[in-house]
Design an enzyme around this catalytic site. Structure first.
Site, PDB file in Angstrom:
ATOM      1  N   LYS A  13      -0.051  10.876 -35.363  1.00 53.76           N
ATOM      2  CA  LYS A  13       0.151  11.407 -34.101  1.00 53.76           C
ATOM      3  C   LYS A  13      -0.240  12.989 -33.965  1.00 53.76           C
ATOM      4  CE  LYS A  13       3.537  13.842 -32.827  1.00 53.76           C
ATOM      5  NZ  LYS A  13       3.907  15.079 -32.438  1.00 53.76           N
ATOM      6  N   ARG A  49       8.924 -10.884  -4.918  1.00 50.97           N
ATOM      7  CA  ARG A  49       8.605 -11.787  -5.986  1.00 50.97           C
ATOM      8  C   ARG A  49       8.618 -11.191  -7.274  1.00 50.97           C
ATOM      9  NH1 ARG A  49       3.663 -15.335  -3.872  1.00 50.97           N
ATOM     10  NH2 ARG A  49       3.902 -16.197  -5.986  1.00 50.97           N
ATOM     11  N   GLY A  93       3.154  -7.375  10.083  1.00 50.11           N
ATOM     12  CA  GLY A  93       2.015  -8.069   9.739  1.00 50.11           C
ATOM     13  C   GLY A  93       0.873  -7.170   9.218  1.00 50.11           C
ATOM     14  N   THR A  94      -0.302  -7.483   8.992  1.00 53.08           N
ATOM     15  CA  THR A  94      -1.150  -6.877   8.423  1.00 53.08           C
ATOM     16  C   THR A  94      -1.942  -6.011   9.596  1.00 53.08           C
ATOM     17  OG1 THR A  94      -2.590  -8.941   8.755  1.00 53.08           O
ATOM     18  CG2 THR A  94      -1.695  -8.283   6.433  1.00 53.08           C
ATOM     19  N   ASN A 130     -10.414 -16.714   3.200  1.00 50.12           N
ATOM     20  CA  ASN A 130     -10.374 -15.231   3.600  1.00 50.12           C
ATOM     21  C   ASN A 130      -9.540 -14.139   2.661  1.00 50.12           C
ATOM     22  OD1 ASN A 130     -10.002 -12.746   5.031  1.00 50.12           O
ATOM     23  ND2 ASN A 130      -8.174 -13.231   6.394  1.00 50.12           N
TER      24      ASN A 130
END
Length: 453
Positions: A336, A18, A80-81, A172
Site C-alpha cells: 500500500k 426494484r 412521465g418521461t 424504442n
C-alpha cells in the site's frame, strides 16, 4: 459531425424501487464506476456546452457524485418521461443547438452512437426528431418503432400497441436527438391520454408526424442501450461488460488463461504480452506494462506495474503501489503506497505500507513495515540492494541504507547506515540437557496420573 452546439439532458429522477437500495439506482457501479459516470464520460467526449440531469429521489447523492459538472433540474411530482424532459427547459434557456436525451440507467451508449444521432438530425431532410432504436432477441414490453425505411411513421408504447404493432421487433430505447428550437414546443403539446396517464416523451414523434414533419431512426446494438432496473440486471450487465473487456484484452495482446475468472475495472490498462492467470481482480486505477505475469488469485487496485514484473500468486496490491521494471511481489504479500525499484523483491508473507524500496533490494519473508501508530502514518525507506532478513519489523519512520543488511527477526526502530549490519534480537539462552530433563519429568507425571485412574 455537425458543428452545432450540443446539450445533453440525462433523466435520473426515478425512485429505482426494484434495486431495494439506499443508494440511487444510477450510482450503482459497473466495473468499479457508477452507471451515471460511465454515461457522463461518453457525453463529455462530445464536448457539450450544457448538461442537465433531471433528479428526484435521492437528488443529494447525484449532486455529490457530479460535483458541479452538470446542472440539476428537479422533477416533482414524476409524471412521465415527457414531463421529466420539460424540467430542463429553464436550464436550456437561450440554447440554440441540438439536444440529446439520455437515461442515467442506460450507461453504455457509445459516443459514436450519440454522434450518429446528431448527424442524422442535421441531415438534408432535417428530421424533427431522431430516435435511437434496437432489435433485442426478445422484444418483451418495449415500446415499438414503426418505420418505412429509416423514417418513423409511428411510436407506440407496448401497453397501447395493437397486436400487429407488438409483432414489430424494432424497439424504442427512449434516447432521442432533437433541436432545442423544436423540443419544448413539441413537449408542450403532449397529453396524458394513455393507459398510464403519463406524459410520454415518444409522443413528440407522433406530434411531429402529424405536422407532416420527418422523424428518423438510428439503430444500435442492444448492449449499448440496455437499461438497468434491478440488481439482477446490474449483475447481468456487469457480466456482459466483463465478457467484452476480456475479449478486447486478448485481441490487444494479453493472455488470459481462464478469461471468465478475470475481472477488469473500467480503466484497467494492459500492455502487450501480459499473462494473467485465473482469479485475478482489477479495481480502478491499474496500469500494467508489457511482459508482466500476474499469477493466480491476486487483487490489484490503484497500482502501476512496470515491464517484466511478476505478481502473486495470492498478492494484494493496494492504491499507491508502483512496481519498477522486473520487480517481484510474491505469494501473500500486501503493498500500500509502496514504491519498489527495478528488480526489487518481496517474495513471501510481507506487508509493505508507506514504503520506498530501492532497486535490487530483497525483502525477506514475514517482513512488515510498521507504518501506523494509531494516529499517523510514517514512511520507511529501504536503500538499493539492501537485504532485509525474514520476520523483521521496520518501525517507521526509519531508513535502511544502501547495501545494508538487517538480520532475521530484528525489530528496527533506528536508521541503518549504508553497508551496515543491524541485529536487534534478545540474547539467545542455552541450557544443555534441560529439554531432556523436562520431557522425562512430564512423561513420569503423565504415567502416574494414568496409573491412579
Amino acid at each position: 459531425m455537425s458543428n452545432r452546439p450540443i446539450a445533453a439532458i440525462i433523466l435520473a429522477a426515478g425512485k429505482g424501487t426494484r434495486m431495494k437500495s439506499d443508494l440511487h439506482k444510477v450510482l450503482h457501479p459497473i466495473a468499479g464506476r457508477a452507471m451515471l459516470m460511465h454515461l457522463m464520460a461518453s457525453v463529455d467526449a462530445l464536448d457539450p456546452v450544457r448538461k442537465v440531469v433531471i433528479v428526484g429521489d435521492k437528488a443529494d447523492q447525484i449532486e455529490a457524485a457530479l460535483s458541479g459538472s452538470a446542472s440539476l433540474a428537479l422533477q416533482e411530482p414524476q409524471l412521465g418521461t415527457g414531463h421529466a424532459v420539460q424540467q430542463a427547459e429553464a436550464a436550456l434557456t437561450g440554447f440554440e443547438g441540438d439536444v440529446l436525451i439520455l437515461y442515467g440507467d442506460v450507461p453504455f451508449v457509445p459516443t459514436a452512437t450519440m454522434g450518429a444521432m446528431i448527424d442524422r438530425l442535421n441531415a438534408p431532410d432535417a428530421p424533427a426528431v431522431v430516435v435511437l432504436a434496437f432489435e433485442p432477441a426478445d422484444a418483451q414490453h418495449y415500446g415499438r418503432v414503426i418505420t418505412r425505411g429509416d423514417r418513423i411513421t409511428k411510436m407506440v408504447e407496448y401497453k397501447d400497441a395493437s397486436e400487429a404493432e407488438r409483432a414489430v421487433t424494432l424497439c424504442n430505447s427512449g434516447l432521442m436527438a432533437v433541436r432545442a428550437a423544436d423540443l419544448f414546443a413539441l413537449l408542450a403539446r403532449v397529453t396524458d391520454e394513455n393507459a398510464a396517464k403519463e406524459f410520454y416523451l415518444v409522443d413528440i414523434v407522433n406530434i411531429a408526424n402529424a405536422d407532416r414533419r420527418t422523424c428518423a431512426v438510428v439503430t444500435t446494438d442492444p448492449f449499448d442501450v440496455a437499461g438497468i432496473n434491478s440488481r439482477a440486471e446490474l449483475a447481468a450487465m456487469e457480466s456482459a461488460w466483463q465478457a467484452r473487456r476480456r475479449a478486447q484484452a486478448m485481441a490487444e495482446g494479453a493472455s488470459l488463461l481462464a478469461p471468465e475468472t478475470v475481472w477488469f475495472a473500467w480503466d484497467t490498462h494492459l500492455g502487450r504480452d501480459v499473462l494473467i492467470e485465473p482469479n485475478v481482480f482489477f479495481g480502478p486505477g491499474v496500469s500494467v506494462a508489457d511482459g508482466v505475469r500476474i499469477r493466480a488469485n491476486c487483487h490489484i487496485e490503484g497500482a502501476t506495474i512496470g515491464a517484466g514484473c511478476e505478481v502473486g500468486p495470492f498478492a494484494r496490491l493496494r492504491p499507491g503501489t508502483v512496481l519498477g521494471e522486473k520487480a517481484k511481489i510474491g505469494n501473500f504479500v500486501e503493498t500500500k503506497k509502496a514504491v519498489l525499484g527495478q528488480g526489487a523483491k518481496a517474495n513471501h508473507l510481507t506487508y509493505l505500507g508507506d514504503a520506498t524500496v530501492g532497486a535490487g533490494a530483497n525483502i525477506g519473508a514475514g517482513t512488515i513495515t510498521c507504518n501506523y501508530d494509531g494516529y499517523f502514518k510514517y514512511q520507511t525507506v529501504i536503500g538499493e540492494n539492501a537485504f532485509i532478513g525474514s520476520n523483521s519489523a521496520l518501525v517507521a519512520p526509519v531508513k535502511i541504507g544502501r547495501d545494508a543488511i538487517v538480520g532475521a527477526g530484528s525489530a528496527v526502530t533506528r536508521d541503518v547506515g549504508d553497508g551496515e549490519l543491524r541485529l536487534v534480537r534478545g540474547e539467545q539462552l542455552v541450557k544443555p540437557g534441560w529439554a531432556d530433563r523436562f520431557h522425562d519429568a512430564m512423561r513420569k507425571k503423565k504415567a502416574a496420573e494414568k496409573g491412579a485412574k
